[in-house]
Scaffold this active site. Sequence first.
Site, PDB file in Angstrom:
ATOM      1  CG  ASP A  96      73.568  36.952  30.641  1.00  0.00           C
ATOM      2  OD1 ASP A  96      73.297  37.845  29.830  1.00  0.00           O
ATOM      3  OD2 ASP A  96      73.278  35.755  30.479  1.00  0.00           O
ATOM      4  CE  LYS A  98      78.661  41.636  28.032  1.00  0.00           C
ATOM      5  NZ  LYS A  98      78.351  40.346  28.670  1.00  0.00           N
ATOM      6  N   GLY A  99      76.454  46.082  31.217  1.00  0.00           N
ATOM      7  CA  GLY A  99      75.676  47.318  31.069  1.00  0.00           C
ATOM      8  C   GLY A  99      75.936  48.303  32.190  1.00  0.00           C
ATOM      9  CG  ASN A 130      73.838  37.441  20.182  1.00  0.00           C
ATOM     10  OD1 ASN A 130      73.994  38.633  19.956  1.00  0.00           O
ATOM     11  ND2 ASN A 130      74.771  36.545  19.954  1.00  0.00           N
ATOM     12  N   GLY A 133      71.862  41.367  25.642  1.00  0.00           N
ATOM     13  CA  GLY A 133      70.825  42.111  26.340  1.00  0.00           C
ATOM     14  C   GLY A 133      71.437  42.860  27.502  1.00  0.00           C
ATOM     15  CG  HIS A 134      74.363  44.869  27.244  1.00  0.00           C
ATOM     16  ND1 HIS A 134      75.333  45.319  26.396  1.00  0.00           N
ATOM     17  CD2 HIS A 134      74.571  43.546  27.376  1.00  0.00           C
ATOM     18  CE1 HIS A 134      76.095  44.298  26.029  1.00  0.00           C
ATOM     19  NE2 HIS A 134      75.651  43.207  26.603  1.00  0.00           N
ATOM     20  CB  THR A 184      69.509  34.219  21.600  1.00  0.00           C
ATOM     21  OG1 THR A 184      70.207  34.577  20.394  1.00  0.00           O
ATOM     22  CG2 THR A 184      70.480  34.252  22.760  1.00  0.00           C
ATOM     23  NE  ARG A 209      84.017  33.610   0.623  1.00  0.00           N
ATOM     24  CZ  ARG A 209      84.918  32.763   0.139  1.00  0.00           C
ATOM     25  NH1 ARG A 209      85.974  33.223  -0.474  1.00  0.00           N
ATOM     26  NH2 ARG A 209      84.751  31.461   0.268  1.00  0.00           N
ATOM     27  NE  ARG A 227      71.057  35.762  32.598  1.00  0.00           N
ATOM     28  CZ  ARG A 227      70.962  37.059  32.918  1.00  0.00           C
ATOM     29  NH1 ARG A 227      71.288  37.464  34.126  1.00  0.00           N
ATOM     30  NH2 ARG A 227      70.564  37.930  32.016  1.00  0.00           N
ATOM     31  CG  ASP A 265      74.740  43.044  46.175  1.00  0.00           C
ATOM     32  OD1 ASP A 265      75.568  42.924  45.244  1.00  0.00           O
ATOM     33  OD2 ASP A 265      73.521  43.183  45.974  1.00  0.00           O
ATOM     34  N   GLY A 288      75.242  46.485  44.924  1.00  0.00           N
ATOM     35  CA  GLY A 288      73.777  46.491  44.899  1.00  0.00           C
ATOM     36  C   GLY A 288      73.314  46.656  43.465  1.00  0.00           C
TER      37      GLY A 288
HETATM   38  P1  IMO Z   1      75.225  39.336  26.740  1.00  0.00           P
HETATM   39  O1  IMO Z   1      75.852  40.391  25.872  1.00  0.00           O
HETATM   40  C1  IMO Z   1      74.502  35.188  27.655  1.00  0.00           C
HETATM   41  C2  IMO Z   1      74.665  32.281  24.355  1.00  0.00           C
HETATM   42  C3  IMO Z   1      73.350  31.597  24.097  1.00  0.00           C
HETATM   43  C4  IMO Z   1      73.832  30.260  23.581  1.00  0.00           C
HETATM   44  C5  IMO Z   1      75.062  30.637  22.760  1.00  0.00           C
HETATM   45  C6  IMO Z   1      74.808  30.746  21.286  1.00  0.00           C
HETATM   46  O2  IMO Z   1      73.878  39.693  27.252  1.00  0.00           O
HETATM   47  O3  IMO Z   1      76.167  38.908  27.808  1.00  0.00           O
HETATM   48  P2  IMO Z   1      73.607  32.598  19.803  1.00  0.00           P
HETATM   49  O4  IMO Z   1      72.172  33.055  19.799  1.00  0.00           O
HETATM   50  O5  IMO Z   1      74.584  33.681  20.065  1.00  0.00           O
HETATM   51  O6  IMO Z   1      73.966  31.788  18.592  1.00  0.00           O
HETATM   52  O7  IMO Z   1      73.677  31.554  21.044  1.00  0.00           O
HETATM   53  O8  IMO Z   1      75.508  31.867  23.289  1.00  0.00           O
HETATM   54  N1  IMO Z   1      74.618  33.752  24.373  1.00  0.00           N
HETATM   55  C7  IMO Z   1      74.588  34.515  25.484  1.00  0.00           C
HETATM   56  N2  IMO Z   1      74.512  34.172  26.778  1.00  0.00           N
HETATM   57  N3  IMO Z   1      74.592  36.485  27.341  1.00  0.00           N
HETATM   58  C8  IMO Z   1      74.710  36.857  26.040  1.00  0.00           C
HETATM   59  O9  IMO Z   1      74.955  38.126  25.696  1.00  0.00           O
HETATM   60  C9  IMO Z   1      74.658  35.854  25.039  1.00  0.00           C
HETATM   61  N4  IMO Z   1      74.706  35.859  23.700  1.00  0.00           N
HETATM   62  C10 IMO Z   1      74.701  34.577  23.313  1.00  0.00           C
HETATM   63  O10 IMO Z   1      72.596  31.468  25.262  1.00  0.00           O
HETATM   64  O11 IMO Z   1      74.261  29.449  24.646  1.00  0.00           O
HETATM   65 MG    MG Z   2      72.493  38.224  28.039  1.00  0.00          MG
END
Ligand code: IMO
Ligand code: MG
Length: 424
Positions: free
Chosen positions: A14, A17-18, A39, A41-42, A129, A143, A303, A331, A413
């Site tokens: 988080d 990156k998006g 898992n 989210g962008h 997630t 496998r 968060r 900011d 911003g």
């Molecule tokens: P982006 O790409 C933030 C965290 C989960 C959990 C751990 C394992 O948006 O940055 P999982 O479902 O992957 O087995 O969960 O990893 N987690 C993330 N936290 N941003 C993400 O992706 C995440 N993808 C997994 O909250 O602690």
């Molecule tokens: Mg995320």
Amino acid sequence: MSKVDVVLGSFYGDEGKGKIIDFLGGHADVALRATGGNNAGHSIEVDSEKYVFHLIPSGILNKGTLAIIGNGVVIDPKVLIEEITTLKEKGKDVSNLRISTKAHVIFPYHIEMDKMLEENRGAKKIGTTARGIGPCYCDKYERCGIRIEDLYSKKFKDLLERNVRNKNKIFRLYGWEEVDSEEIYKEYTKYAEVLKEYVCDTTTLIHKLLKEDKKIICEGAQATLLDIDFGSYPYVTSSNPTIGGIITGSGINAHDIGEVYGVMKAYSSRVGAGPYVTEQDNEVGDMIRELGHEYGATTKRPRRCGYLDLVALKYAVMVNGITALCMNHLDTIGKLDTIKVCTAYERDGKRTEEFTTNEEELLASTAVYEEFPGNFPDISKIRKRKDLPKNALNYIKRIEEYVGVPIKFIGVGAGRDEMIYEED
Ligand code: IMO
Ligand code: MG
């Protein structure tokens, strides 16, 4: 031959990156995802329309950009089809999507297993997630996983029946509801039909594109400290979101890597359980959460928030070979009276600047902070670094000096254009 520029998360995900991908993606011919699944989210805002991507590389929003989902990604076809449909409804062209034959497929039993395992962990939950990511990667390495190409094979029904049989034995053991193979088969053969036109050998395709000198941007998901090897195990995701995962998750080789952009925030956040040395579980953390809108794009969870951790950032630079940093939310941090930044850990009476992934060591570490004055005036209109207030510049310079890598992008911003970017 062109190179692949990679955008990676430097902390616990988080990092925004998006936004960086969106900025760089405008110049790319190809957008690539190589790791993780839905898992991630962008969020990206284009022409005041908000898009949240979980699987499709967000570069698809740029006309003509080829969007490739590589072999290292685990795909929930239902989510992927929803994403395709939403894009089409918003008038976006999706014909440029390509999906690797080798990517593994998430099935309902993976999602159920994810939920069941979390429940069984009791007080030691990872805080996943619940998207079935871990169990799907488990099957891959055991496998018995089912790849995208298997959906089109005669053996698909047998593979599925075998897996469902085996998963149901485990579900029965723990008193969890069983899944139905026939139902899944029907559902997934429909999904397979919808996705068929996008499926191909993406590895060969990527190398062809590199030879054609096409500009490729790899959109990292998750982040360094969530890496199964280099993160704070076991509170991590089940893949390698670090640079090695980009290679194995796409089939490019080490020589093909160009710039490695490490995305970070001017503070830090973590969602899910696990140690977090600079966490501010207090009014400072609450303030950062509200000012920075730190609620999950995937799970909507609030968060955990805290100060920037340079010990961890330096580690991310080391592990990934980060060549430039992208810092979001300058900011936001500038709204605090005092900005703290962690420059060392103290443990057992000793100071260290070396990061550790050992859970007990992390829990025993306290942050040593340096302080900077905050209260920046509005910086959202600034587009040249030299025009930033002195306090902001000092903060940036200290980070660069500590980790030894330049900060090339500075988010000032939330808006798409609210960014300082200066060419070399
Ligand atoms: P982006 O790409 C933030 C965290 C989960 C959990 C751990 C394992 O948006 O940055 P999982 O479902 O992957 O087995 O969960 O990893 N987690 C993330 N936290 N941003 C993400 O992706 C995440 N993808 C997994 O909250 O602690
Ligand atoms: Mg995320």
